[in-house]
Design a protein around this motif. Structure first.
Motif, short mmCIF file in Angstrom:
data_model
loop_
_atom_site.label_atom_id
_atom_site.label_comp_id
_atom_site.label_asym_id
_atom_site.label_seq_id
_atom_site.Cartn_x
_atom_site.Cartn_y
_atom_site.Cartn_z
N ALA A 120 8.13 -10.99 12.24
CA ALA A 120 8.43 -9.57 12.43
C ALA A 120 9.00 -8.99 11.13
O ALA A 120 9.70 -9.67 10.39
CB ALA A 120 9.42 -9.38 13.57
N VAL A 121 8.66 -7.73 10.87
CA VAL A 121 9.06 -7.04 9.64
C VAL A 121 9.36 -5.59 9.98
O VAL A 121 8.70 -5.00 10.83
CB VAL A 121 7.92 -7.09 8.60
CG1 VAL A 121 8.28 -6.33 7.34
CG2 VAL A 121 7.54 -8.51 8.25
N ILE A 122 10.32 -5.02 9.27
CA ILE A 122 10.58 -3.58 9.37
C ILE A 122 10.07 -2.91 8.11
O ILE A 122 10.33 -3.36 7.00
CB ILE A 122 12.08 -3.28 9.53
CG1 ILE A 122 12.57 -3.75 10.89
CG2 ILE A 122 12.37 -1.80 9.35
CD1 ILE A 122 14.02 -3.44 11.18
N VAL A 123 9.30 -1.83 8.31
CA VAL A 123 8.86 -0.97 7.20
C VAL A 123 9.32 0.43 7.58
O VAL A 123 8.85 1.00 8.57
CB VAL A 123 7.33 -1.01 7.00
CG1 VAL A 123 6.93 -0.06 5.87
CG2 VAL A 123 6.85 -2.42 6.73
N TYR A 146 -0.68 -6.21 3.99
CA TYR A 146 -1.00 -5.14 4.93
C TYR A 146 -0.44 -3.83 4.41
O TYR A 146 0.72 -3.75 4.00
CB TYR A 146 -0.41 -5.45 6.30
CG TYR A 146 -0.63 -4.36 7.32
CD1 TYR A 146 -1.89 -4.12 7.85
CD2 TYR A 146 0.42 -3.57 7.75
CE1 TYR A 146 -2.09 -3.13 8.79
CE2 TYR A 146 0.23 -2.58 8.70
CZ TYR A 146 -1.03 -2.36 9.21
OH TYR A 146 -1.23 -1.37 10.14
N ASP A 147 -1.28 -2.79 4.43
CA ASP A 147 -0.86 -1.45 4.06
C ASP A 147 -0.76 -0.61 5.33
O ASP A 147 -1.78 -0.24 5.92
CB ASP A 147 -1.88 -0.82 3.10
CG ASP A 147 -1.44 0.53 2.58
OD1 ASP A 147 -0.58 1.19 3.21
OD2 ASP A 147 -1.96 0.96 1.54
N PRO A 148 0.47 -0.30 5.78
CA PRO A 148 0.63 0.48 7.01
C PRO A 148 0.04 1.89 6.92
O PRO A 148 -0.35 2.46 7.93
CB PRO A 148 2.15 0.56 7.19
CG PRO A 148 2.70 -0.56 6.39
CD PRO A 148 1.75 -0.75 5.25
N GLY A 187 6.74 -0.88 0.55
CA GLY A 187 6.07 -0.24 1.69
C GLY A 187 4.88 -1.01 2.23
O GLY A 187 4.22 -0.57 3.16
N LYS A 188 4.61 -2.20 1.68
CA LYS A 188 3.52 -3.04 2.15
C LYS A 188 4.10 -4.33 2.73
O LYS A 188 5.21 -4.73 2.39
CB LYS A 188 2.55 -3.33 1.02
CG LYS A 188 2.02 -2.06 0.36
CD LYS A 188 0.65 -2.20 -0.11
CE LYS A 188 0.01 -0.98 -0.70
NZ LYS A 188 0.72 0.23 -0.88
#
Length: 172
Positions: free
Chosen positions: A64-67, A137-139, A117-118
């Motif tokens: 899990a990651v927060i952006v 991954y680029d949100p 941001g990635k």
């Protein structure tokens, strides 16, 4: 302070801290079954809460990651025993979970971290052998880029931490 008194026992869960709450996402229960519930721990009140939103299926061994203010749960092992490349955007405040573009290489026991941001995902395993490839991954575009097998060795069970504008890979 020890935060052991979770409402349900869990292991191999995704987790993030957003600056005010610690979130436990999925994981396996005491019987080894992947779960779909999301819990939050508030250190200010020393209390656990079950979130109203949950995953669409049980998932364990995910990262899990927060952006920004968004939580992403990436990959893992689902309740059918399949290694997955699924990606879920979890909006706790809005009470929703949206599926995003899947990784190029399904994996579990991997590590992900945000930088610029990635989201970068490292190693893990495909259920039979460790992996050494990295994906980004680029949100903003909801796309994955395979960066290739750029790790010096295949690693599973590792951690990734952002530090001073870099991502450190630990363990495995």
């Amino acid at each position: 302070m020890c935060i052991r008194d979770r409402p349900e026992g869990r292991a191999h869960f995704g987790y993030v801290f957003d600056g005010s709450k610690f979130y436990v996402i999925g994981g396996i229960d005491n019987g080894g079954v992947p779960r779909k519930e999301i819990y939050s721990y508030d250190p200010g009140t020393n209390s656990w809460s079950k979130e109203t939103v949950g995953l669409p299926k049980g998932i364990a061994y995910a990262s899990a990651v927060i952006v920004g203010s968004n939580i992403y749960l990436i990959g893992g092992l689902d309740e059918n025993g399949d290694i997955i490349g699924d990606v879920y955007l979890i909006d706790i405040a809005g009470g929703s979970v949206a599926q995003k573009a899947s990784m190029n290489h399904p994996r579990q026991n991997h590590a992900c971290a945000e930088l610029g941001g990635k989201i970068y995902c490292f190693g893990g395993d495909d259920g039979s052998q460790p992996m050494k490839n990295v994906e980004m991954y680029d949100p903003n575009t909801d796309t994955w880029t395979d960066l290739g097998s750029i790790m010096p060795e295949a690693l599973s069970g590792l951690a990734a931490v952002k530090y001073n504008g870099k991502i450190l890979i630990i363990g495995g």
